[in-house]
Design a protein around this motif. Structure first.
Motif, mmCIF file in Angstrom:
data_model
loop_
_atom_site.group_PDB
_atom_site.id
_atom_site.type_symbol
_atom_site.label_atom_id
_atom_site.label_comp_id
_atom_site.label_asym_id
_atom_site.label_seq_id
_atom_site.Cartn_x
_atom_site.Cartn_y
_atom_site.Cartn_z
ATOM 1 N N UNK A 114 0.827 -1.256 -0.154
ATOM 2 C CA UNK A 114 -0.047 -0.108 0.473
ATOM 3 C C UNK A 114 1.146 1.527 -0.315
ATOM 4 N N UNK A 115 2.120 0.783 0.935
ATOM 5 C CA UNK A 115 2.885 2.669 0.473
ATOM 6 C C UNK A 115 3.621 2.505 -0.003
ATOM 7 N N UNK A 116 3.950 1.300 -1.006
ATOM 8 C CA UNK A 116 4.447 2.139 -2.554
ATOM 9 C C UNK A 116 3.126 2.370 -3.277
ATOM 10 N N UNK A 117 2.604 2.169 -3.624
ATOM 11 C CA UNK A 117 1.237 2.652 -4.370
ATOM 12 C C UNK A 117 0.753 3.469 -4.087
ATOM 13 N N UNK A 118 0.673 3.915 -2.604
ATOM 14 C CA UNK A 118 0.983 5.666 -2.701
ATOM 15 C C UNK A 118 2.067 6.002 -3.229
ATOM 16 N N UNK A 119 3.007 5.863 -3.189
ATOM 17 C CA UNK A 119 4.137 6.570 -4.004
ATOM 18 C C UNK A 119 4.489 6.542 -5.548
ATOM 19 N N UNK A 120 3.717 5.698 -5.966
ATOM 20 C CA UNK A 120 3.689 5.589 -6.916
ATOM 21 C C UNK A 120 2.435 6.214 -7.503
ATOM 22 N N UNK A 121 1.462 6.712 -6.847
ATOM 23 C CA UNK A 121 0.087 7.895 -7.145
ATOM 24 C C UNK A 121 -0.927 6.470 -7.999
ATOM 25 N N UNK A 122 -0.681 4.857 -7.363
ATOM 26 C CA UNK A 122 -1.830 4.455 -8.335
ATOM 27 C C UNK A 122 -3.159 5.009 -8.468
ATOM 28 N N UNK A 123 -3.399 5.067 -7.342
ATOM 29 C CA UNK A 123 -4.719 5.956 -7.557
ATOM 30 C C UNK A 123 -4.880 6.645 -8.433
ATOM 31 N N UNK A 124 -4.321 7.435 -9.105
ATOM 32 C CA UNK A 124 -4.562 8.352 -10.330
ATOM 33 C C UNK A 124 -4.740 7.619 -11.517
ATOM 34 N N UNK A 125 -4.650 6.037 -11.555
ATOM 35 C CA UNK A 125 -4.524 5.438 -12.973
ATOM 36 C C UNK A 125 -5.762 4.521 -13.336
ATOM 37 N N UNK A 126 -5.597 3.979 -14.557
ATOM 38 C CA UNK A 126 -7.206 3.275 -14.520
ATOM 39 C C UNK A 126 -7.193 1.912 -13.688
ATOM 40 N N UNK A 127 -8.093 1.811 -13.095
ATOM 41 C CA UNK A 127 -8.908 0.355 -12.310
ATOM 42 C C UNK A 127 -7.995 -0.972 -13.068
ATOM 43 N N UNK A 128 -7.841 -1.365 -14.306
ATOM 44 C CA UNK A 128 -6.957 -2.421 -15.153
ATOM 45 C C UNK A 128 -5.612 -1.557 -14.415
ATOM 46 N N UNK A 129 -4.973 -0.905 -15.257
ATOM 47 C CA UNK A 129 -3.584 -0.778 -14.138
ATOM 48 C C UNK A 129 -3.561 -1.149 -12.799
ATOM 49 N N UNK A 130 -4.417 -0.458 -12.314
ATOM 50 C CA UNK A 130 -3.862 -0.227 -10.471
ATOM 51 C C UNK A 130 -4.192 -1.977 -10.629
ATOM 52 N N UNK A 131 -5.059 -2.423 -10.311
ATOM 53 C CA UNK A 131 -5.237 -4.476 -10.705
ATOM 54 C C UNK A 131 -4.105 -4.493 -10.458
ATOM 55 N N UNK A 132 -4.065 -5.129 -11.865
ATOM 56 C CA UNK A 132 -2.366 -5.410 -12.021
ATOM 57 C C UNK A 132 -1.170 -4.869 -11.297
ATOM 58 N N UNK A 133 -1.176 -3.609 -11.134
ATOM 59 C CA UNK A 133 0.581 -2.805 -10.163
ATOM 60 C C UNK A 133 0.514 -4.070 -9.013
#
Length: 177
Positions: free
Chosen positions: A81-100
């Motif tokens: 979750x911390x790495x996802x926040x660093x990468x700002x995954x919440x700004x990516x499309x849902x499919x990209x978020x799920x894969x990452x």
């Protein structure tokens, strides 16, 4: 200094990789590779256009880089979750978020770079590759290659690791390294 001719090298290949007298300052070691790639410019351009698959690859590589930069994230329950926040995954499309998130969870469970002697680890956004100096006996050379990760084993063996985020056809850009 005399020229050394390799029996397996054609004159055409030799002329692509050797500078002309008086034009040495224009010469680039990678000229031959770029010249070969540019012959297929429209296809190369299409490969370089940003798309969902490339975005996933770049974000996944950046995530691995973050885990390597801060190994404590691997021992924290919310490290992914911390790495996802660093990468700002919440700004990516849902499919990209799920894969990452899936890729980051896989690395979190099995961090293959921990304990490796890393020579170079790319974050994925560096552009033109930096050189890696390689010493083999008394011979020393610079390797210029767009690699994801290069590491050395205790016995001196050098490994070039190319991260994969899915299944795809062979990417010819890697063949020009």
């Amino acid at each position: 200094m005399g020229q050394v001719w390799l029996p397996s090298a054609s004159y055409n290949l030799w002329s692509l990789s050797d500078s002309q007298v008086g034009k040495e300052s224009w010469f680039c070691d990678m000229r031959r590779g770029f010249k070969k790639v540019r012959q297929k410019e429209p296809q190369v351009k299409a490969l370089l256009e940003d798309n969902k698959h490339q975005r996933i690859g770049k974000l996944a590589q950046a995530g691995i880089y973050e885990f390597y930069q801060d190994p404590q994230l691997l021992s924290q329950s919310d490290g992914v979750g911390q790495v996802a926040a660093i990468l700002k995954l919440n700004q990516e499309p849902e499919e990209v978020q799920e894969r990452i998130i899936g890729i980051l969870n896989n690395y979190y469970k099995k961090p293959i770079l921990v304990g490796k002697q890393i020579i170079q680890l790319s974050k994925g956004d560096e552009g033109f590759p930096l050189s890696i100096t390689i010493q083999e006996g008394s011979y020393r050379f610079n390797l210029y290659a767009p690699t994801d990760c290069t590491f050395k084993q205790p016995d001196g063996t050098i490994h070039i690791l190319d991260f994969k985020t899915g299944k795809s056809d062979f990417d010819r850009r890697q063949a020009y390294v």
